[in-house]
Design an enzyme around this catalytic site. Structure first.
Site, mmCIF file in Angstrom:
data_model
loop_
_atom_site.group_PDB
_atom_site.id
_atom_site.type_symbol
_atom_site.label_atom_id
_atom_site.label_comp_id
_atom_site.label_asym_id
_atom_site.label_seq_id
_atom_site.Cartn_x
_atom_site.Cartn_y
_atom_site.Cartn_z
ATOM 1 N N ARG A 17 0.833 -1.217 0.000
ATOM 2 C CA ARG A 17 0.000 0.000 0.000
ATOM 3 C C ARG A 17 0.867 1.267 0.000
ATOM 4 O O ARG A 17 0.880 2.017 -0.985
ATOM 5 C CB ARG A 17 -0.947 -0.014 1.225
ATOM 6 C CG ARG A 17 -2.034 1.034 1.199
ATOM 7 C CD ARG A 17 -1.601 2.420 1.614
ATOM 8 N NE ARG A 17 -1.076 2.484 2.976
ATOM 9 C CZ ARG A 17 -0.481 3.560 3.481
ATOM 10 N NH1 ARG A 17 -0.305 4.656 2.749
ATOM 11 N NH2 ARG A 17 -0.015 3.549 4.723
ATOM 12 N N ASP A 18 1.606 1.504 1.049
ATOM 13 C CA ASP A 18 2.375 2.749 1.154
ATOM 14 C C ASP A 18 3.449 2.786 0.065
ATOM 15 O O ASP A 18 3.735 3.845 -0.519
ATOM 16 C CB ASP A 18 3.033 2.841 2.543
ATOM 17 C CG ASP A 18 3.258 4.278 2.996
ATOM 18 O OD1 ASP A 18 3.341 5.162 2.143
ATOM 19 O OD2 ASP A 18 3.369 4.502 4.215
ATOM 20 N N HIS A 209 4.918 4.218 12.733
ATOM 21 C CA HIS A 209 4.936 4.154 11.256
ATOM 22 C C HIS A 209 5.971 5.174 10.794
ATOM 23 O O HIS A 209 5.678 6.347 10.601
ATOM 24 C CB HIS A 209 3.529 4.493 10.734
ATOM 25 C CG HIS A 209 3.417 4.525 9.243
ATOM 26 N ND1 HIS A 209 2.913 3.480 8.501
ATOM 27 C CD2 HIS A 209 3.724 5.486 8.347
ATOM 28 C CE1 HIS A 209 2.913 3.796 7.219
ATOM 29 N NE2 HIS A 209 3.399 5.019 7.084
ATOM 30 N N HIS A 211 8.862 6.730 8.412
ATOM 31 C CA HIS A 211 9.540 6.833 7.111
ATOM 32 C C HIS A 211 11.014 7.136 7.400
ATOM 33 O O HIS A 211 11.344 7.799 8.378
ATOM 34 C CB HIS A 211 8.868 7.900 6.248
ATOM 35 C CG HIS A 211 7.544 7.424 5.714
ATOM 36 N ND1 HIS A 211 7.386 6.968 4.428
ATOM 37 C CD2 HIS A 211 6.334 7.293 6.307
ATOM 38 C CE1 HIS A 211 6.118 6.586 4.249
ATOM 39 N NE2 HIS A 211 5.458 6.773 5.384
ATOM 40 N N CYS A 242 4.383 9.364 0.624
ATOM 41 C CA CYS A 242 3.003 9.837 0.490
ATOM 42 C C CYS A 242 2.979 10.831 -0.665
ATOM 43 O O CYS A 242 3.707 11.824 -0.633
ATOM 44 C CB CYS A 242 2.536 10.503 1.789
ATOM 45 S SG CYS A 242 0.907 11.272 1.623
ATOM 46 N N ASN A 251 9.425 3.926 3.673
ATOM 47 C CA ASN A 251 9.238 3.535 5.069
ATOM 48 C C ASN A 251 10.499 2.825 5.568
ATOM 49 O O ASN A 251 11.325 2.370 4.784
ATOM 50 C CB ASN A 251 8.079 2.535 5.184
ATOM 51 C CG ASN A 251 6.739 3.154 4.893
ATOM 52 O OD1 ASN A 251 6.393 3.369 3.750
ATOM 53 N ND2 ASN A 251 5.998 3.450 5.937
HETATM 54 P P1 HMG Z 1 -12.804 14.558 -2.713
HETATM 55 O O1 HMG Z 1 -12.483 14.850 -4.137
HETATM 56 O O2 HMG Z 1 -12.858 15.702 -1.759
HETATM 57 O O3 HMG Z 1 -14.109 13.669 -2.492
HETATM 58 O O4 HMG Z 1 -11.742 13.487 -2.228
HETATM 59 P P2 HMG Z 1 -15.549 13.657 -2.992
HETATM 60 O O5 HMG Z 1 -16.333 13.015 -1.896
HETATM 61 O O6 HMG Z 1 -15.938 14.989 -3.531
HETATM 62 O O7 HMG Z 1 -15.474 12.619 -4.204
HETATM 63 C C1 HMG Z 1 -14.799 12.910 -5.423
HETATM 64 C C2 HMG Z 1 -14.904 11.690 -6.346
HETATM 65 O O8 HMG Z 1 -14.229 10.583 -5.771
HETATM 66 C C3 HMG Z 1 -16.354 11.241 -6.561
HETATM 67 O O9 HMG Z 1 -16.413 10.640 -7.858
HETATM 68 C C4 HMG Z 1 -16.513 10.160 -5.512
HETATM 69 O O10 HMG Z 1 -17.503 9.217 -5.844
HETATM 70 C C5 HMG Z 1 -15.140 9.501 -5.567
HETATM 71 P P3 HMG Z 1 -16.953 11.462 -9.126
HETATM 72 O O11 HMG Z 1 -18.360 11.842 -8.756
HETATM 73 O O12 HMG Z 1 -16.033 12.661 -9.290
HETATM 74 O O13 HMG Z 1 -16.831 10.481 -10.231
HETATM 75 N N1 HMG Z 1 -14.811 8.852 -4.293
HETATM 76 C C6 HMG Z 1 -14.359 7.587 -4.207
HETATM 77 N N2 HMG Z 1 -14.158 6.647 -5.139
HETATM 78 C C7 HMG Z 1 -13.705 5.450 -4.703
HETATM 79 N N3 HMG Z 1 -13.463 5.167 -3.395
HETATM 80 C C8 HMG Z 1 -13.667 6.095 -2.447
HETATM 81 C C9 HMG Z 1 -14.140 7.355 -2.855
HETATM 82 N N4 HMG Z 1 -14.446 8.471 -2.161
HETATM 83 C C10 HMG Z 1 -14.861 9.384 -3.062
HETATM 84 N N5 HMG Z 1 -13.426 5.796 -1.166
HETATM 85 C C11 HMG Z 1 -11.064 11.654 -0.832
HETATM 86 C C12 HMG Z 1 -11.756 12.997 -0.898
HETATM 87 C C13 HMG Z 1 -10.823 11.333 0.638
HETATM 88 C C14 HMG Z 1 -11.937 10.583 -1.483
HETATM 89 C C15 HMG Z 1 -9.705 11.763 -1.599
HETATM 90 O O14 HMG Z 1 -9.030 12.892 -1.143
HETATM 91 C C16 HMG Z 1 -8.811 10.565 -1.442
HETATM 92 O O15 HMG Z 1 -9.135 9.478 -1.908
HETATM 93 N N6 HMG Z 1 -7.635 10.739 -0.777
HETATM 94 C C17 HMG Z 1 -6.729 9.671 -0.512
HETATM 95 C C18 HMG Z 1 -5.328 10.149 -0.572
HETATM 96 C C19 HMG Z 1 -4.366 9.046 -0.178
HETATM 97 O O16 HMG Z 1 -4.657 7.860 -0.319
HETATM 98 N N7 HMG Z 1 -3.158 9.457 0.291
HETATM 99 C C20 HMG Z 1 -2.124 8.556 0.634
HETATM 100 C C21 HMG Z 1 -2.436 7.769 1.864
HETATM 101 S S1 HMG Z 1 -2.079 8.618 3.372
HETATM 102 C C22 HMG Z 1 -0.431 8.250 3.707
HETATM 103 O O17 HMG Z 1 0.260 7.771 2.832
HETATM 104 C C23 HMG Z 1 0.102 8.447 5.095
HETATM 105 C C24 HMG Z 1 0.224 7.136 5.879
HETATM 106 O O18 HMG Z 1 1.076 6.229 5.231
HETATM 107 C C25 HMG Z 1 0.750 7.443 7.286
HETATM 108 C C26 HMG Z 1 2.017 8.296 7.302
HETATM 109 O O19 HMG Z 1 2.979 7.997 6.594
HETATM 110 O O20 HMG Z 1 2.009 9.262 8.081
HETATM 111 C C27 HMG Z 1 -1.123 6.451 6.075
HETATM 112 MG MG MG Z 2 3.247 6.280 5.303
#
Ligand code: HMG
Ligand code: MG
Length: 312
Positions: A17-18, A209, A211, A242, A251
């Site tokens: 995933r990450d 967690h 990095h 990220c 990581n």
């Molecule tokens: P948004 O654009 O504000 O959301 O995104 P929305 O509710 O307006 O939806 C926009 C579109 O996305 C719509 O589709 C929704 O249906 C669709 P459209 O009408 O345009 O065709 N949608 C989805 N589709 C599939 N699955 C879903 C979903 N939700 C909405 N679940 C949202 C808000 C949260 C969805 C977006 O910002 C997002 O997906 N963000 C994820 C970003 C991400 O994954 N970042 C990396 C992970 S975090 C990380 O790496 C840190 C971590 O490792 C810890 C660390 O290191 O500290 C965890």
């Molecule tokens: Mg991470």
């Protein structure tokens, strides 16, 4: 000087995933499944395999459903995935996942860039998802990102970290993983963060967690172990980052931390040679050398042995 170390530590693998969310090239779904197979074969029991996030935001993981169909279920192994909202939870449930991971940020700017929500909105959503997942019989893990520092805002006050963590844990998470998203943490800071949190949250509920952007992940890990933390997130070969945190590198590499733990007599249940085989496969599938130090040392030694054998 090290104090008492735990007898056993749980590794929570985040490479698929990450790691893969951050690769420019999307790996074919069958290759992802092969990598997960290799991780399972090494003895890993907790693996975050993908995310049910918007495919527009993270196109690399748009094949979550197909991947889960391919990997199926494995006896004694828990597969988990990131879930940002109720839509993601519905997808995770339909895919048969038993565990989901909610994720929020300790800094406003990263929260906005990563999930398009303020911290307050994100806490409300995470609690809503947690409640619905628990009702559906799933376990819920949580992440708090940018605990050690934010790529946009710099320093993050520890009081805020404590306040958000308490609200998340109160929502019913079985574990909260503290993210050094951009790998800026140093050991004394890690001690201060953990001391502040441990006043309110039992250590069994916390994971790290880290990095390894600046090479301090293992040093911070050691501080965590000394404080009684027994779950460590890590990523095969040190993959990771990220996409919404500029400067976030891989990581902590799973092989590096497992090597260190085994060397200190701390058990993980993982076979280090098989983990190297999984790292080698990850390199081959991704098509470049990975950052994991133990992996490179093990592969280098093997190459030397083979060339000596070829000469005799
Ligand atoms: P948004 O654009 O504000 O959301 O995104 P929305 O509710 O307006 O939806 C926009 C579109 O996305 C719509 O589709 C929704 O249906 C669709 P459209 O009408 O345009 O065709 N949608 C989805 N589709 C599939 N699955 C879903 C979903 N939700 C909405 N679940 C949202 C808000 C949260 C969805 C977006 O910002 C997002 O997906 N963000 C994820 C970003 C991400 O994954 N970042 C990396 C992970 S975090 C990380 O790496 C840190 C971590 O490792 C810890 C660390 O290191 O500290 C965890
Ligand atoms: Mg991470």
């Amino acid at each position: 000087m090290l104090g008492r170390l735990p007898e056993r530590v749980d590794i929570y693998e985040v490479g698929p995933r990450d790691g893969l969310q951050n690769e420019l090239r999307t790996l074919p779904v069958r290759d992802k499944a092969r990598l997960i197979d290799a991780l399972v074969a090494s003895g890993e029991k907790r693996i975050e395999v993908t995310s049910f996030v918007s495919p527009k935001w993270i196109p690399q993981l748009a094949d979550a459903e197909e991947l889960l169909r391919l990997v199926g279920r494995r006896e004694g192994v828990t597969f988990s995935a990131l879930v940002p909202n109720l839509k993601g939870l519905e997808r995770a449930k339909a895919a048969g996942l038993e565990e989901a991971a909610v994720f929020i940020s300790a800094s406003e700017a990263h929260s906005k860039k990563n999930i398009n929500k303020s911290i307050a909105e994100a806490i409300a959503t995470a609690r809503e998802v947690t409640e619905a997942a628990l009702k559906a019989g799933m376990r819920v893990r949580g992440y708090l990102s940018t605990v050690w520092g934010c790529p946009y805002e710099g320093e993050v006050p520890v009081e805020r970290v404590v306040e958000i963590s308490r609200q998340l844990v109160d929502g019913g998470l079985y574990q909260l993983s503290l993210g050094d998203t951009i790998g800026v943490g140093t050991p004394r800071q890690t001690e201060q963060i953990l001391d502040a949190l441990l006043e309110y949250i039992p250590v069994e509920k916390l994971a790290l967690h880290l990095h390894d952007t600046r090479g301090t992940a293992l040093a911070n890990t050691l501080v965590g172990l000394g404080k009684g933390v027994t779950t460590l997130d890590a990523s095969i070969g040190g993959l990771g980052g990220c996409p919404y945190a500029p400067g976030a590198a891989g990581n902590l590499a799973t092989e590096d931390v497992v090597y260190m733990l085994h060397g200190m007599g701390v058990q993980t249940g993982i076979d280090l040679d098989k983990l190297v085989a999984a790292g080698e496969l990850a390199q081959e599938l991704i098509g470049r050398k990975l950052a994991g130090k133990y992996l490179q040392a093990a592969l280098g030694e093997r190459a030397k042995k083979e060339s000596r054998r070829a000469q005799t």
